[in-house]
Design an enzyme around this catalytic site. Structure first.
Site, PDB file in Angstrom:
ATOM      1  N   SER A   1       0.824  -1.220   0.000  1.00 46.01           N
ATOM      2  CA  SER A   1       0.000   0.000   0.000  1.00 46.01           C
ATOM      3  C   SER A   1       0.854   1.265   0.000  1.00 46.01           C
ATOM      4  O   SER A   1       2.000   1.264   0.441  1.00 46.01           O
ATOM      5  CB  SER A   1      -0.917   0.027   1.223  1.00 46.01           C
ATOM      6  OG  SER A   1      -1.646  -1.163   1.341  1.00 46.01           O
ATOM      7  N   GLN A   2       0.230   2.341  -0.458  1.00 46.89           N
ATOM      8  CA  GLN A   2       0.852   3.672  -0.448  1.00 46.89           C
ATOM      9  C   GLN A   2       1.239   4.046   0.999  1.00 46.89           C
ATOM     10  O   GLN A   2       0.438   3.864   1.925  1.00 46.89           O
ATOM     11  CB  GLN A   2      -0.194   4.644  -0.981  1.00 46.89           C
ATOM     12  CG  GLN A   2       0.205   6.084  -1.021  1.00 46.89           C
ATOM     13  CD  GLN A   2      -0.999   6.973  -1.324  1.00 46.89           C
ATOM     14  OE1 GLN A   2      -2.111   6.488  -1.541  1.00 46.89           O
ATOM     15  NE2 GLN A   2      -0.784   8.266  -1.322  1.00 46.89           N
TER      16      GLN A   2
END
Ligand code: SAH
Length: 208
Positions: A60-61
Site C-alpha cells: 500500500s501507499q
C-alpha cells in the site's frame, strides 16, 4: 535509504498524519526489503504510491499505511488482526509500535515471503498465516483492533464478532468505488464512521 525514508515521512506529514510515534516508526522500518527482490529495481520503494509485489498484489501507499495506523491508535501490547499481509510492511509498522500482530494472507507465497522478511528484520511479535481472512482468527480473538487492507463488498460479520468490546476496525468497503469505514464496537452496538475514498485490491473469497 535513510534520507529517502525521511523524504517519505515528510510527504506523509504534509498530508496530515501528525502522530509522532507513527512518523518515527515509518522513518525506521526498511520499506524496500518488503518488496520482493525481483520487483525492487523498478519499484521506487519510498515514493508515496503503491508498488507491485507479485501475484497481482501491491504494497500500500505509505500515506495510507500511516493514516490507517493512526486511525486505529495502536499502543504497545495491543492485539491487532491484519487481513491482507501482502508484503508484510503494514504488519512491520504495527509491530514496531509494540503491538502483538496477527496477520492473514490468502496467497501462500506472499505469506511465506512476509514471514521470512519479518523474521529477518527481527520481529518476534508478528504471526503470519496463509488463509482466508473472511474467517478471521478465532483462536487469537478478541482483538483490540482489526485492520483490513483489501476491500470486501460489505463488512465481514465474523471479523466484527472477533473485535473486543471497545475495539475498533478499519477497512475499505465497496467494489469499484471504495470507502474507508471505521467501526467502533461498544457492547452489542456498532458505530460505523465513513471516511475517505480509497483504492485497494478486492478481498477475494477463499474456497470453503
Ligand atoms: N498490507 C499489505 C498490503 C496488501 S495488498 C502491505 O502492507 O503490503 C492486499 C492483500 O490482501 C493482497 O496480498 C491479497 O492477496 C490479500 N487478500 C485478498 N483477499 C484476501 C482474503 N480473503 N484473506 C486474506 N488476504 C486477502
Amino acid at each position: 535509504m535513510e534520507s529517502e525514508r525521511e523524504a517519505m515521512v515528510a510527504v506523509i506529514r504534509a498530508q496530515g498524519v501528525k502522530d509522532p510515534s507513527i512518523l518515527d516508526v515509518m522513518s525506521k522500518v526498511r520499506r524496500h526489503v518488503y518488496i520482493p527482490a525481483s520487483k525492487r529495481d523498478h519499484a521506487d520503494p519510498y515514493g508515496d504510491h503503491p508498488c507491485p509485489i507479485g501475484y497481482g498484489q501491491t504494497i500500500s501507499q505509505p500515506f495510507i499505511v500511516a493514516y490507517m495506523t493512526q486511525r486505529i491508535e495502536p499502543r504497545p501490547g495491543m492485539r491487532i488482526l491484519e487481513i491482507g499481509t501482502g508484503s508484510g510492511y503494514q504488519a512491520a509498522v504495527l509491530a514496531e509500535l509494540g503491538a502483538e500482530v496477527f496477520s492473514i494472507e490468502i496467497v501462500p507465497e506472499l505469506a511465506e515471503h512476509a514471514r521470512t522478511v519479518l523474521a529477518a528484520e527481527g520481529y518476534t511479535n508478528v504471526t503470519v498465516k496463509a488463509g482466508d481472512g473472511y474467517k478471521g482468527w478465532p483462536e487469537h480473538a478478541p482483538f483490540d483492533a482489526i485492520i483490513v487492507t483489501c476491500a470486501p463488498n460489505e463488512i465481514p460479520k465474523k471479523l466484527v464478532q472477533q473485535l473486543r468490546d471497545g475495539g475498533r476496525m478499519i477497512l475499505p468497503v465497496g467494489s469499484g468505488v471504495q470507502q474507508l469505514v471505521i467501526l467502533e464496537k461498544t457492547g452489542d452496538t456498532f458505530r460505523e464512521i465513513p471516511d475517505m475514498y480509497v483504492r485497494f485490491v478486492p478481498m477475494v473469497r477463499g474456497r470453503e
